[in-house]
Design a protein around this motif. Structure first.
Motif, PDB file in Angstrom:
ATOM      1  N   LEU A   1      -5.537  70.795 -43.868  1.00 34.17           N
ATOM      2  CA  LEU A   1      -4.209  70.843 -44.069  1.00 34.17           C
ATOM      3  C   LEU A   1      -3.842  72.508 -43.894  1.00 34.17           C
ATOM      4  O   LEU A   1      -4.515  73.432 -44.295  1.00 34.17           O
ATOM      5  CB  LEU A   1      -3.513  70.591 -45.333  1.00 34.17           C
ATOM      6  CG  LEU A   1      -3.583  69.219 -45.517  1.00 34.17           C
ATOM      7  CD1 LEU A   1      -3.340  68.735 -47.009  1.00 34.17           C
ATOM      8  CD2 LEU A   1      -2.830  68.373 -44.641  1.00 34.17           C
TER       9      LEU A   1
ATOM     10  N   SER B   1       0.787  73.466 -47.100  1.00 36.70           N
ATOM     11  CA  SER B   1       0.844  71.706 -47.670  1.00 36.70           C
ATOM     12  C   SER B   1      -0.591  71.698 -48.438  1.00 36.70           C
ATOM     13  O   SER B   1      -0.489  70.949 -49.322  1.00 36.70           O
ATOM     14  CB  SER B   1       0.291  70.976 -46.235  1.00 36.70           C
ATOM     15  OG  SER B   1       1.501  71.048 -45.487  1.00 36.70           O
ATOM     16  N   ARG B   2      -1.511  72.386 -48.093  1.00 38.51           N
ATOM     17  CA  ARG B   2      -2.441  72.435 -49.117  1.00 38.51           C
ATOM     18  C   ARG B   2      -2.340  72.797 -50.573  1.00 38.51           C
ATOM     19  O   ARG B   2      -2.706  72.066 -51.700  1.00 38.51           O
ATOM     20  CB  ARG B   2      -3.772  73.311 -48.710  1.00 38.51           C
ATOM     21  CG  ARG B   2      -4.922  73.418 -49.385  1.00 38.51           C
ATOM     22  CD  ARG B   2      -6.096  74.404 -48.932  1.00 38.51           C
ATOM     23  NE  ARG B   2      -6.097  74.390 -47.624  1.00 38.51           N
ATOM     24  CZ  ARG B   2      -6.423  75.643 -46.939  1.00 38.51           C
ATOM     25  NH1 ARG B   2      -6.688  76.460 -47.467  1.00 38.51           N
ATOM     26  NH2 ARG B   2      -6.483  75.457 -45.487  1.00 38.51           N
TER      27      ARG B   2
END
Length: 58
Positions: A26, A30-31
């Motif tokens: 990702l 997003s991570r």
């Protein structure tokens, strides 16, 4: 039940390695959001897991 087995059972991952692989693929933002989400899930897991009592017999 450990958090890893709970993650596999409740969230449908095959293993912790699969989850880690997903996280590594990702983008950074997003991570970060996914890790925050699973920190909240971990707190929920800690609150809802059955307590195991251990007795020491002397």
């Amino acid at each position: 039940m450990t958090f890893t087995t709970w993650l596999v059972k409740e969230k449908g991952f095959v293993s912790k390695a699969q989850f880690d692989s997903l996280v590594k693929k990702l983008p950074y933002e997003s991570r970060r959001k996914l890790i925050l989400y699973y920190k909240i899930e971990y707190k929920y897991y800690l609150d809802t897991r059955p307590m195991q009592l251990e007795l020491e017999i002397k």
